[in-house]
Design a protein around this motif. Sequence first.
Motif, PDB file in Angstrom:
ATOM      1  N   UNK A  19       0.868  -1.192   0.000  1.00 18.28           N
ATOM      2  CA  UNK A  19       0.000   0.000   0.000  1.00 18.28           C
ATOM      3  C   UNK A  19       0.894   1.228   0.000  1.00 18.28           C
ATOM      4  N   UNK A  20       1.497   1.503  -1.189  1.00 13.60           N
ATOM      5  CA  UNK A  20       2.549   2.507  -1.265  1.00 13.60           C
ATOM      6  C   UNK A  20       2.115   3.806  -1.937  1.00 13.60           C
ATOM      7  N   UNK A  21       0.836   4.153  -1.788  1.00 12.26           N
ATOM      8  CA  UNK A  21       0.327   5.419  -2.337  1.00 12.26           C
ATOM      9  C   UNK A  21      -0.948   5.781  -1.590  1.00 12.26           C
ATOM     10  N   UNK A  22      -1.422   7.003  -1.785  1.00 14.57           N
ATOM     11  CA  UNK A  22      -2.673   7.423  -1.153  1.00 14.57           C
ATOM     12  C   UNK A  22      -3.839   6.550  -1.624  1.00 14.57           C
ATOM     13  N   UNK A  23      -3.904   6.291  -2.923  1.00 16.38           N
ATOM     14  CA  UNK A  23      -5.007   5.491  -3.473  1.00 16.38           C
ATOM     15  C   UNK A  23      -4.998   4.063  -2.918  1.00 16.38           C
ATOM     16  N   UNK A  57     -15.151   7.637  11.392  1.00 13.85           N
ATOM     17  CA  UNK A  57     -14.598   8.889  11.912  1.00 13.85           C
ATOM     18  C   UNK A  57     -13.083   8.840  11.779  1.00 13.85           C
ATOM     19  N   UNK A  58     -12.472   9.998  11.699  1.00 10.99           N
ATOM     20  CA  UNK A  58     -11.011  10.059  11.570  1.00 10.99           C
ATOM     21  C   UNK A  58     -10.448  11.105  12.525  1.00 10.99           C
ATOM     22  N   UNK A  59      -9.227  10.831  13.001  1.00 11.51           N
ATOM     23  CA  UNK A  59      -8.533  11.724  13.929  1.00 11.51           C
ATOM     24  C   UNK A  59      -7.075  11.812  13.486  1.00 11.51           C
ATOM     25  N   UNK A  60      -6.462  12.997  13.640  1.00  7.75           N
ATOM     26  CA  UNK A  60      -5.045  13.122  13.311  1.00  7.75           C
ATOM     27  C   UNK A  60      -4.506  14.486  13.684  1.00  7.75           C
ATOM     28  N   UNK A  61      -3.177  14.586  13.728  1.00  9.66           N
ATOM     29  CA  UNK A  61      -2.512  15.855  14.030  1.00  9.66           C
ATOM     30  C   UNK A  61      -1.398  16.093  13.025  1.00  9.66           C
ATOM     31  N   UNK A  62      -1.240  17.350  12.611  1.00  5.25           N
ATOM     32  CA  UNK A  62      -0.182  17.747  11.679  1.00  5.25           C
ATOM     33  C   UNK A  62      -0.307  16.952  10.379  1.00  5.25           C
ATOM     34  N   UNK A  63       0.718  16.166  10.006  1.00  5.94           N
ATOM     35  CA  UNK A  63       0.599  15.351   8.794  1.00  5.94           C
ATOM     36  C   UNK A  63      -0.485  14.289   8.959  1.00  5.94           C
ATOM     37  N   UNK A  64      -0.695  13.847  10.202  1.00  9.93           N
ATOM     38  CA  UNK A  64      -1.800  12.926  10.478  1.00  9.93           C
ATOM     39  C   UNK A  64      -3.139  13.621  10.311  1.00  9.93           C
ATOM     40  N   UNK A 111      -8.391  11.082   3.951  1.00  9.04           N
ATOM     41  CA  UNK A 111      -9.065   9.783   3.950  1.00  9.04           C
ATOM     42  C   UNK A 111     -10.483   9.897   4.521  1.00  9.04           C
ATOM     43  N   UNK A 112     -10.691  10.865   5.411  1.00  7.02           N
ATOM     44  CA  UNK A 112     -12.041  11.089   5.905  1.00  7.02           C
ATOM     45  C   UNK A 112     -12.990  11.427   4.772  1.00  7.02           C
ATOM     46  N   UNK A 113     -12.515  12.280   3.859  1.00 11.79           N
ATOM     47  CA  UNK A 113     -13.336  12.650   2.697  1.00 11.79           C
ATOM     48  C   UNK A 113     -13.547  11.442   1.779  1.00 11.79           C
ATOM     49  N   UNK A 114     -12.499  10.670   1.558  1.00 14.24           N
ATOM     50  CA  UNK A 114     -12.590   9.508   0.668  1.00 14.24           C
ATOM     51  C   UNK A 114     -13.496   8.420   1.242  1.00 14.24           C
TER      52      UNK A 114
END
Length: 299
Positions: free
Chosen positions: A151-155, A181-188, A195-198
């Motif tokens: 899994x080496x890309x966003x897609x 639901x999604x949670x993250x900070x900075x790059x997260x 990914x929340x949108x996807x």
Amino acid sequence: MYNRINDLFKQLSSHDDKKDKIRLLNKIEQESLKIRCSLFRELKITMGEEAYNELKLSNSFYRYYEALLLSEENNTKELYEFNRHQNIKILNKKTDSPKNNIIFIFSSRVFSPETIDSYLFESFFTDSKAIYIFVRDPEDAFYTKGISRSSDSLDKCNNLFLDLINNLVKEKKVLAEPSICTIGASSGGFAALYFGAKLGAKKTLVFSPQLKIPREEVWLDSYLISTTKDISCEIETINNIEVHVSSGCLSDMNQITKIKRKKNVNIHYHEFGNEHNTPKKLNEKGLLADIFSNFILKI
């Protein structure tokens, strides 16, 4: 290389424009780090493997050096020494019935040795209220290079997450149409929003999220991130977005400029000065756990 830095300092003294000064200071920082990398490379050879391995465990800058060394010398994707097959962790405490919610929690920067074997916010989510999926980015490239060899890309990461959700449904561990639901900070935070949108997330909670990459003010991004992306206009499908940011951190305030007036976005401003690590400050004030609890209660 030393002459190059001297030339940059001379240029710096002859410029009055603020933007030019910032650009030159970034170049000076970049050149000076290259010198340190060169010294670090020599140290790696002369110290011997055992002593070098001890050093890199105690040196929080090690992964910055190694990132540069490997990207310059080998042009390789495998910048770090983690096991790249273990960058996702699922916590699903047993209950009598399927759960309603799946919460993805995306880690931010993972350079420092103390975070190599952990996931962001892992200690805050230990209950059985939801299925928690902790994810980290071994390349520290805003998940643009994925989380594993397969899994080496966003897609591909998005497909992996969809498969995880579908498998949890098939195994009757969650309801047929669970709330994501999604949670993250900075790059997260970038990952939580992207990914929340996807994934059609119902709610997203982010701290100091970065929406536009690579960041101009962080020159290391240009070494680690090969994709230019601005997700400010890609988050409308998330029903509700909670953002926590320090009002004194100008770079973070610039990152959220395009989303602060969106109807699905609620921004909480904190007076932490020029502090990017808002979760750390919130935790020090005893507020972080309550923020998480309220987030889960409102799902």
